[in-house]
Design a protein around this motif. Structure first.
Motif, PDB file in Angstrom:
ATOM      1  N   ILE A 171       0.844  -1.200   0.000  1.00 19.00           N
ATOM      2  CA  ILE A 171       0.000   0.000   0.000  1.00 19.00           C
ATOM      3  C   ILE A 171       0.878   1.248   0.000  1.00 19.00           C
ATOM      4  O   ILE A 171       0.603   2.211  -0.719  1.00 19.00           O
ATOM      5  CB  ILE A 171      -0.956  -0.016   1.214  1.00 19.00           C
ATOM      6  N   MET A 172       1.961   1.238   0.778  1.00 13.07           N
ATOM      7  CA  MET A 172       2.876   2.387   0.821  1.00 13.07           C
ATOM      8  C   MET A 172       3.531   2.604  -0.544  1.00 13.07           C
ATOM      9  O   MET A 172       3.673   3.741  -0.985  1.00 13.07           O
ATOM     10  CB  MET A 172       3.945   2.199   1.901  1.00 13.07           C
ATOM     11  N   GLY A 174       3.960   5.764  -5.504  1.00 11.71           N
ATOM     12  CA  GLY A 174       3.811   5.853  -6.966  1.00 11.71           C
ATOM     13  C   GLY A 174       2.854   6.969  -7.360  1.00 11.71           C
ATOM     14  O   GLY A 174       3.107   7.718  -8.310  1.00 11.71           O
ATOM     15  N   ILE A 175       1.756   7.129  -6.605  1.00 16.50           N
ATOM     16  CA  ILE A 175       0.807   8.216  -6.878  1.00 16.50           C
ATOM     17  C   ILE A 175       1.491   9.564  -6.669  1.00 16.50           C
ATOM     18  O   ILE A 175       1.340  10.487  -7.477  1.00 16.50           O
ATOM     19  CB  ILE A 175      -0.439   8.081  -5.970  1.00 16.50           C
ATOM     20  N   ALA A 176       2.261   9.679  -5.573  1.00 17.90           N
ATOM     21  CA  ALA A 176       2.955  10.932  -5.277  1.00 17.90           C
ATOM     22  C   ALA A 176       4.007  11.238  -6.346  1.00 17.90           C
ATOM     23  O   ALA A 176       4.173  12.397  -6.741  1.00 17.90           O
ATOM     24  CB  ALA A 176       3.606  10.864  -3.897  1.00 17.90           C
ATOM     25  N   GLN A 177       4.715  10.229  -6.836  1.00 16.99           N
ATOM     26  CA  GLN A 177       5.729  10.458  -7.868  1.00 16.99           C
ATOM     27  C   GLN A 177       5.093  10.894  -9.184  1.00 16.99           C
ATOM     28  O   GLN A 177       5.617  11.765  -9.881  1.00 16.99           O
ATOM     29  CB  GLN A 177       6.564   9.198  -8.088  1.00 16.99           C
TER      30      GLN A 177
END
Length: 164
Positions: free
Chosen positions: A17-18, A23-26
């Protein structure tokens, strides 16, 4: 299986999950950095444009002879509360504040529309508060209160507080 409903996902571990969140933040890093930059610029602009207010404060200590503290502590507290209430009423009275407002000419623009407006503005910037003593300071029996005044000009704030 229903084509409209997505298939249920298998339970993921905490690290999976982390990794997904990273990946979303990148993928959205430029959007995130842009939002942060806009917020910093807006906050800095507000700091430059906003009116600065200065607060002057005077500490007043009531010094009374010490009696048997364990016997009369409650009555001393009640007496101080009564004294503080009377002091607050005297300081915040319209006559007293009107004399201070006239002496310093604090809010001349407000007096054009209503003669009580400058006095009410002075009352809004004035504060009388009881000081709570920290038991670890060793000043447990000391009774004190503060009188403070807030104004855009630091020297005026100091003079008005001293006058009060």
């Amino acid at each position: 299986m229903n084509p409209i409903m997505p298939a249920p996902r298998a339970e993921q571990s905490g690290t999976a999950i982390m990794h997904e969140y990273l990946g979303i933040a990148q993928r959205g890093k430029w959007l995130i950095l842009g939002c942060i930059a806009v917020c910093v610029v807006l906050a800095w602009s507000y700091c430059l444009v906003a009116t600065k207010y200065y607060r002057s404060e005077a500490l007043l200590v009531i010094d009374e002879p010490k009696l048997l503290e364990s016997v009369v502590q409650k009555s001393v507290d009640d007496k101080f509360e009564q004294q503080l209430f009377l002091i607050q009423r005297q300081i915040m009275s319209l006559n007293f504040l009107r004399s201070i407002e006239k002496e310093f000419g604090l809010y001349p623009e407000a007096g054009e529309e209503d003669e009580n407006a400058p006095v009410l503005m002075l009352a809004g910037g004035t504060l009388v508060e009881r000081v709570k003593m920290d038991p670890s300071s060793g000043l447990l029996g000391v009774e004190a209160f503060t009188v403070s005044f807030t104004h855009p000009d630091p020297m005026t704030a100091m003079r008005v507080t001293n006058r009060i």
